[in-house]
Design an enzyme around this catalytic site. Structure first.
Site, short mmCIF file in Angstrom:
data_model
loop_
_atom_site.label_atom_id
_atom_site.label_comp_id
_atom_site.label_asym_id
_atom_site.label_seq_id
_atom_site.Cartn_x
_atom_site.Cartn_y
_atom_site.Cartn_z
N GLU A 97 -5.53 -11.19 -14.10
CA GLU A 97 -6.59 -10.31 -13.62
C GLU A 97 -7.49 -9.89 -14.78
O GLU A 97 -7.08 -9.92 -15.94
CB GLU A 97 -5.97 -9.05 -12.99
CG GLU A 97 -6.01 -9.03 -11.48
CD GLU A 97 -7.40 -8.73 -10.92
OE1 GLU A 97 -8.42 -9.07 -11.56
OE2 GLU A 97 -7.47 -8.17 -9.82
N ASP A 98 -8.70 -9.46 -14.44
CA ASP A 98 -9.59 -8.94 -15.47
C ASP A 98 -9.25 -7.50 -15.82
O ASP A 98 -9.17 -7.13 -16.99
CB ASP A 98 -11.06 -9.06 -15.03
CG ASP A 98 -11.34 -8.50 -13.64
OD1 ASP A 98 -10.40 -8.01 -12.98
OD2 ASP A 98 -12.50 -8.55 -13.20
N ASP A 101 -7.61 -1.03 -12.38
CA ASP A 101 -8.30 0.27 -12.35
C ASP A 101 -7.43 1.24 -11.53
O ASP A 101 -6.60 1.95 -12.08
CB ASP A 101 -9.69 0.02 -11.75
CG ASP A 101 -10.55 1.26 -11.65
OD1 ASP A 101 -10.39 2.17 -12.47
OD2 ASP A 101 -11.42 1.31 -10.75
N PHE A 150 -16.72 2.81 -16.75
CA PHE A 150 -16.97 1.54 -16.06
C PHE A 150 -17.42 0.52 -17.10
O PHE A 150 -18.37 0.74 -17.84
CB PHE A 150 -18.05 1.72 -14.99
CG PHE A 150 -18.14 0.55 -14.07
CD1 PHE A 150 -17.30 0.44 -12.97
CD2 PHE A 150 -19.05 -0.47 -14.32
CE1 PHE A 150 -17.37 -0.67 -12.14
CE2 PHE A 150 -19.12 -1.59 -13.49
CZ PHE A 150 -18.28 -1.68 -12.40
N ARG A 163 -21.85 -10.45 -16.46
CA ARG A 163 -20.61 -11.24 -16.57
C ARG A 163 -20.64 -12.16 -17.79
O ARG A 163 -19.61 -12.52 -18.34
CB ARG A 163 -20.41 -12.11 -15.32
CG ARG A 163 -20.05 -11.34 -14.06
CD ARG A 163 -19.57 -12.32 -13.00
NE ARG A 163 -19.57 -11.77 -11.66
CZ ARG A 163 -18.58 -11.04 -11.14
NH1 ARG A 163 -17.53 -10.75 -11.85
NH2 ARG A 163 -18.66 -10.60 -9.90
#
Ligand code: IMP
Ligand code: MG
Length: 175
Positions: A97-98, A101, A150, A163
């Site tokens: 996963e990136d 959160d 964020f 991205r």
């Protein structure tokens, strides 16, 4: 106007990936052809660098989820937009996963994979926001723990932007 304030440099990311790869080499030593799974779109650059850094024979597969953000945030319910094409039963899975959160997506994915009866699941996330967790979510290999900001870049987006950045930064209002 929005700008991106660098948080984690390209160099720091690449160094950390080498360390994560060594950890995975060790953890998966003796495992025959683990299946590395990228969660699209965000994890794609990380996945690409990570699979070229581990020293083992692997297979790759991809999945994509609909985002629940801004909709049913409390439930964390998501839908598969793209599911795996490889068999999972009895295999060693490395889920990449990136970012974790709230933890809802990672937990959803692990539960969905478990239902397919793999031999093992190793979870990897480049980023982890411990203060943002809404549910307990343990990740086996974490690149960096970050605060609640964020972040974008290196696969992560803000409304499909940023991205392509080779580093990770925080979106700031510049006015
Ligand atoms: P979670 O379910 O809240 O843990 O969030 C999972 C997904 O939300 C991640 O895979 C990202 O796609 C997205 N996300 C969460 N935090 C960020 C962020 O800081 N920047 C960009 N995307 C994020
Ligand atoms: Mg993601």
């Amino acid at each position: 106007m929005l700008g991106v304030e660098p948080l984690i440099t390209e160099d720091q990311i690449q160094k950390r990936i080498q360390e994560l790869a060594l950890t995975l080499n060790h953890k998966l030593s003796g495992v025959k052809k683990p299946l590395f799974v990228a969660v699209l779109k965000g994890a794609y650059p990380f996945f690409s660098d990570l699979i070229r850094s581990v020293n083992m024979d692997i297979e790759c597969d991809f999945l994509a989820l609909s985002s629940y953000k801004g909709k049913t945030v409390s439930s964390g319910e998501v839908r598969f937009l793209l599911d795996l094409t490889s068999p999972v039963k009895g295999r060693d899975i490395v889920l990449v996963e990136d970012i974790v959160d709230t933890g809802l997506t990672m937990n959803f994915l692990v539960a969905a994979l478990r239902s397919k009866q793999p031999k093992s699941i190793t979870t990897v996330s480049l980023l982890y926001k411990p203060k943002a967790l809404k549910v307990p979510c343990e990740v086996d290999c974490i690149g960096f723990e970050i605060g609640n900001d964020f972040v974008v870049g290196y696969g992560l987006d803000y409304q499909e932007n940023y991205r392509e950045l080779p580093y990770i930064g925080v979106v700031r209002s510049m006015c």
